[in-house]
Design an enzyme around this catalytic site. Structure first.
Site, PDB file in Angstrom:
ATOM      1  N   ASN A 232       0.817  -1.212   0.000  1.00 37.14           N
ATOM      2  CA  ASN A 232       0.000   0.000   0.000  1.00 37.14           C
ATOM      3  C   ASN A 232       0.854   1.266   0.000  1.00 37.14           C
ATOM      4  O   ASN A 232       0.351   2.362   0.238  1.00 37.14           O
ATOM      5  CB  ASN A 232      -0.922   0.021   1.227  1.00 37.14           C
ATOM      6  CG  ASN A 232      -1.943  -1.091   1.191  1.00 37.14           C
ATOM      7  OD1 ASN A 232      -2.417  -1.485   0.133  1.00 37.14           O
ATOM      8  ND2 ASN A 232      -2.299  -1.614   2.350  1.00 37.14           N
TER       9      ASN A 232
ATOM     10  N   HIS B  99     -14.753  -1.770   5.381  1.00 44.60           N
ATOM     11  CA  HIS B  99     -13.629  -2.478   5.986  1.00 44.60           C
ATOM     12  C   HIS B  99     -14.018  -3.127   7.315  1.00 44.60           C
ATOM     13  O   HIS B  99     -14.900  -2.661   8.032  1.00 44.60           O
ATOM     14  CB  HIS B  99     -12.484  -1.490   6.210  1.00 44.60           C
ATOM     15  CG  HIS B  99     -11.194  -2.122   6.598  1.00 44.60           C
ATOM     16  ND1 HIS B  99     -10.803  -2.264   7.909  1.00 44.60           N
ATOM     17  CD2 HIS B  99     -10.195  -2.650   5.842  1.00 44.60           C
ATOM     18  CE1 HIS B  99      -9.616  -2.837   7.951  1.00 44.60           C
ATOM     19  NE2 HIS B  99      -9.226  -3.092   6.717  1.00 44.60           N
TER      20      HIS B  99
ATOM     21  N   GLU C 162     -16.541   3.963   2.957  1.00 45.93           N
ATOM     22  CA  GLU C 162     -15.185   4.259   2.520  1.00 45.93           C
ATOM     23  C   GLU C 162     -15.300   5.139   1.283  1.00 45.93           C
ATOM     24  O   GLU C 162     -16.307   5.084   0.565  1.00 45.93           O
ATOM     25  CB  GLU C 162     -14.427   2.979   2.171  1.00 45.93           C
ATOM     26  CG  GLU C 162     -14.203   2.056   3.358  1.00 45.93           C
ATOM     27  CD  GLU C 162     -13.484   0.774   2.968  1.00 45.93           C
ATOM     28  OE1 GLU C 162     -12.467   0.855   2.238  1.00 45.93           O
ATOM     29  OE2 GLU C 162     -13.941  -0.304   3.393  1.00 45.93           O
TER      30      GLU C 162
ATOM     31  N   SER D 278     -11.169  -0.893  -0.556  1.00 49.37           N
ATOM     32  CA  SER D 278      -9.846  -1.507  -0.549  1.00 49.37           C
ATOM     33  C   SER D 278      -9.761  -2.826  -1.305  1.00 49.37           C
ATOM     34  O   SER D 278      -8.661  -3.267  -1.646  1.00 49.37           O
ATOM     35  CB  SER D 278      -9.380  -1.730   0.889  1.00 49.37           C
ATOM     36  OG  SER D 278     -10.264  -2.594   1.575  1.00 49.37           O
TER      37      SER D 278
ATOM     38  N   ASP E  78     -14.253   7.026   5.360  1.00 48.11           N
ATOM     39  CA  ASP E  78     -12.910   6.490   5.569  1.00 48.11           C
ATOM     40  C   ASP E  78     -12.111   6.684   4.285  1.00 48.11           C
ATOM     41  O   ASP E  78     -12.394   6.074   3.262  1.00 48.11           O
ATOM     42  CB  ASP E  78     -12.996   5.002   5.931  1.00 48.11           C
ATOM     43  CG  ASP E  78     -11.651   4.413   6.320  1.00 48.11           C
ATOM     44  OD1 ASP E  78     -10.624   4.897   5.810  1.00 48.11           O
ATOM     45  OD2 ASP E  78     -11.623   3.463   7.122  1.00 48.11           O
TER      46      ASP E  78
ATOM     47  N   HIS F 140      -7.466   4.667   1.655  1.00 45.61           N
ATOM     48  CA  HIS F 140      -6.791   4.308   0.408  1.00 45.61           C
ATOM     49  C   HIS F 140      -6.798   5.438  -0.621  1.00 45.61           C
ATOM     50  O   HIS F 140      -6.142   5.323  -1.661  1.00 45.61           O
ATOM     51  CB  HIS F 140      -7.427   3.059  -0.192  1.00 45.61           C
ATOM     52  CG  HIS F 140      -7.130   1.817   0.580  1.00 45.61           C
ATOM     53  ND1 HIS F 140      -6.029   1.020   0.328  1.00 45.61           N
ATOM     54  CD2 HIS F 140      -7.773   1.249   1.634  1.00 45.61           C
ATOM     55  CE1 HIS F 140      -6.013   0.013   1.186  1.00 45.61           C
ATOM     56  NE2 HIS F 140      -7.052   0.125   1.981  1.00 45.61           N
TER      57      HIS F 140
ATOM     58  N   LYS G 179      -0.321   4.202   4.326  1.00 49.39           N
ATOM     59  CA  LYS G 179      -0.430   3.857   2.910  1.00 49.39           C
ATOM     60  C   LYS G 179       0.342   4.893   2.083  1.00 49.39           C
ATOM     61  O   LYS G 179       1.556   4.822   2.002  1.00 49.39           O
ATOM     62  CB  LYS G 179      -1.896   3.704   2.544  1.00 49.39           C
ATOM     63  CG  LYS G 179      -2.511   2.502   3.285  1.00 49.39           C
ATOM     64  CD  LYS G 179      -3.964   2.322   3.041  1.00 49.39           C
ATOM     65  CE  LYS G 179      -4.482   1.035   3.672  1.00 49.39           C
ATOM     66  NZ  LYS G 179      -4.273   0.910   5.130  1.00 49.39           N
TER      67      LYS G 179
END
Length: 373
Positions: A44, A130, A173, A177, A202, A205, A225
């Site tokens: 990541n 997640h 998110e 992910s 969130d 990523h 990340k």
């Protein structure tokens, strides 16, 4: 006696037993496992900043001055000026009033949700959120409602059904992910406002590679990340951050984040804001990989980002493809339950600024249908 051996045997029979990989070194896009070197598509470290000379030098400098650890919880003597400086920088970057650091992104999600909602409240969450968000919801005592993935209309239906609850928290998110696709963030935010729900996104990523979502009540992010360090954070209003300092058990009852991580993340945050080239490179390489795999007939599950899944379906097929790639010199482990739902196994390629176009082409060439049958 708990039948641990029997449980492990069942996992083995289902091809779901995992083993830790012993990594001896990482260098750019390469990972060294045992006596072999592989091109790593599992990291990541999206912008390649974990080993950037300025990031490493900042960590070394802080190590000499502050030592290796914060040595205390944040509410005792573990809050340094390094914590406060990074929190201020993150709040400014996220366009929020304030921010609070946690040792991990998992703990950040846990702290926010369990501090905000409880019995009598409702959490409205995307189906593919997640595990840290799901676990936090279960621990909070609030009622969890799940809507279909990235479906704003589905989210609205749930918000309407939960109108009688005392407090509602809408959670998603921004960049998922495992599928590599984006939430309809602006539509969801508008729905949260229209239905008087607290909005939480969130951004783990997305940060550094994509523009973050603006206007949300709560933004959660990670240092581990694109920022190449370790830790998590929450950015929100001053009042919400003050509430977390006083209520979030995953913040209160743990040692503060290491000064080394803070210095590395602070430097990385400055670097990616100053230089957009790594972000541009990651976007271009991931587009090349997605389009090449799709042209070869592979299902990339609607990915639009640097996370490029390759749908396998069964556990056995995912393991076969991962082994095939490892033999060809690529490291991309099979993603199996419980990380994804049964029947949705895949490989998950993470494209980083450390990769180059030739490596992307070599990876795709190793996956041409029928070549390695």
């Amino acid at each position: 006696m708990i039948p641990i051996k029997e449980e492990l045997a069942r996992l083995e029979e289902q091809s779901l037993k995992r083993e830790l990989q012993s990594v001896y070194q990482t260098e750019g896009s390469r990972i060294f496992i045992g006596d072999k070197s592989f091109i790593n598509f599992s990291s990541n470290n999206y912008l390649g900043l974990a080993r950037h000379p300025q990031v490493v030098e900042a960590a070394k400098e802080v190590l000499g001055h502050w030592g290796a650890g914060a040595t205390s919880s944040r509410l005792i003597s573990g809050t340094t000026i390094l914590h406060q400086d990074l929190e201020s920088a993150l709040a400014a970057y996220m366009e929020q009033e304030s921010a609070l650091l946690f040792p991990t992104g998992y703990q950040a999600n846990l702290g926010v949700i369990t501090s905000l909602v409880g019995a009598g409240d409702a959490i409205v969450m995307d189906r593919l959120c997640h595990a840290s968000l799901v676990d936090a919801a279960k621990l909070s005592g609030a009622r969890l409602f799940v809507y279909p993935h990235a479906d704003a209309a589905g989210a609205e239906n749930v918000l309407k059904r939960t109108a009688s609850y005392r407090r509602r928290l809408l959670v998603t998110e921004s960049l998922f992910s495992m599928d590599g696709d984006f939430a309809p963030a602006q539509e969801l935010l508008a729905l949260a406002k229209a239905h008087d729900a607290i909005s939480m996104i969130d951004e783990a990523h997305a940060i550094g590679v994509w523009d973050h979502a603006k206007g949300w009540d709560i933004s959660v992010g990670t240092l581990s990340k694109a920022l190449g360090s370790q830790g998590g954070f929450v950015a929100s209003s001053k009042d919400l951050i003050e509430l977390l300092i006083n209520k979030a058990r995953s913040f209160i009852y743990t040692t503060g984040l290491s000064p080394i991580c803070l210095a590395a993340a602070q430097t990385a945050l400055g670097l990616f804001q100053e230089d957009p080239k790594p972000r541009t490179k990651v976007r271009a390489l991931s587009k090349l990989l997605r389009e090449t795999l799709q042209a070869q007939g592979w299902n990339t599950l609607g990915s639009e980002s640097q996370i490029v899944p390759l749908f396998a379906g069964s556990v056995e097929e995912a393991l076969r493809l991962a082994a095939l790639l490892k033999e060809a010199g690529f490291f991309a482990p099979a993603i199996r339950p419980p990380t994804v739902h049964a029947g949705e196994c895949r490989l998950r390629f993470s494209v980083t600024a450390d990769h180059d176009e030739e490596q992307i082409k070599q990876l795709a060439a190793s996956l041409k249908p029928g070549v390695h049958a």
